[in-house]
Design an enzyme around this catalytic site. Structure first.
Site: not given
Length: 284
Positions: A16, A18, A49, A52, A108, A110, A146, A155, A209, A213, A263
């Protein structure tokens, strides 16, 4: 050129991918050419993605529509709930249902206000989704915990709550220490989680980069990985090859451990991602 000992037939694994919605994908012929190349692999779905608070919700929906038009691969839009109310979420979910979407990545999202308890969590979103339709739901898992979790056990229990609520599988945050992932998988089994724990693989196109992350997301970066990229004579092309080969080695190592689902976080570097699977059984 080195041929890897454990040959992987692309039809033996489930992939899969993203993406994030491009600003204007309709004008980018190269982008769609690379999408179609990826769609010829043994792809289960392509996730998209979701932003929100920055207007990306509409872009996500429109890009999912485009993916359904241009490929035969199932789309899996991300839906976050932390800044949404149940009524608006239900309307969005129904829009996807009417579009024929069967897969959802339930998150959920950020949450920047640490002084206030969120009104909804991913577990609540899973429950809402299952009330509306029998979606195939993916949720997030964190092999290295997390950043907001109290501890690893907390978690893990949070993941089990999402699975018990109706999630069909979990996709992990990316990682580079495979032993951490394998320990996490074993802990999930020990907790009674029978659903798939799918490793999230982030091929390194730009080390700086990706390193940022890692710092934000509490991802362990092994010393050997840092050394590969800290050599002053590394060129862009050499780094490209290093990143590709690391991803290939990770897939082969996980394959030997019985993993058949992967993924891939593409960061929309699709020609780079395609090169990984063209060279899946060789290292240069």
């Amino acid at each position: 050129m080195i041929f890897l000992k454990n040959f992987i037939n692309i039809d033996d694994i489930n992939l899969s991918f993203e993406f994030f919605p491009p600003l204007d994908s309709s004008k980018n012929e190269k982008f769609w050419k690379e999408i179609k190349r990826l769609s010829t692999l043994h792809s289960k779905f392509m996730s998209v993605t979701y932003g929100a608070n920055n207007g990306n919700k509409t872009r996500t929906y429109n890009f999912v529509k485009e993916l359904k038009l241009y490929t035969n691969i199932e789309s899996a839009p991300h839906i976050t709930c932390v800044h949404e109310n149940p009524r608006d979420l239900k309307n969005l979910i129904l829009k996807y249902l009417n579009l024929g979407v069967k897969n959802i990545v339930a998150l959920r999202g950020d949450y920047l206000n640490k002084n206030k308890e969120p009104q909804m969590y991913a577990c609540d979103l899973v429950i809402l989704l299952k009330k509306i339709a029998d979606f195939n739901i993916s949720v997030a898992a964190y092999p290295e915990v997390h950043p907001e979790a109290k501890n690893s056990q907390f978690d893990l229990m949070n993941l089990k709550k999402k699975i018990d609520a109706g999630a069909n599988q979990a996709i992990t945050q990316f990682f580079f220490d495979i032993e951490n992932f394998l320990r996490f998988r074993d802990k999930c089994v020990g907790l009674g989680i029978k659903e798939k724990i799918i490793p999230g693989i982030l091929p390194i196109y730009d080390f700086n980069q990706v390193y940022k992350f890692c710092l934000i997301s509490n991802i362990f970066v092994p010393i050997w990985l840092k050394k590969l990229y800290l050599k002053s004579d590394n060129t862009v092309n050499k780094n490209y090859i290093i990143g590709r080969n690391i991803a290939i080695n990770m897939i082969h190592t996980l394959y030997k451990e019985g993993i058949r689902d992967f993924h891939i976080y593409t960061l929309n570097k699709l020609d780079f991602i395609n090169s990984i699977f063209v060279n899946l059984n060789t290292i240069f």
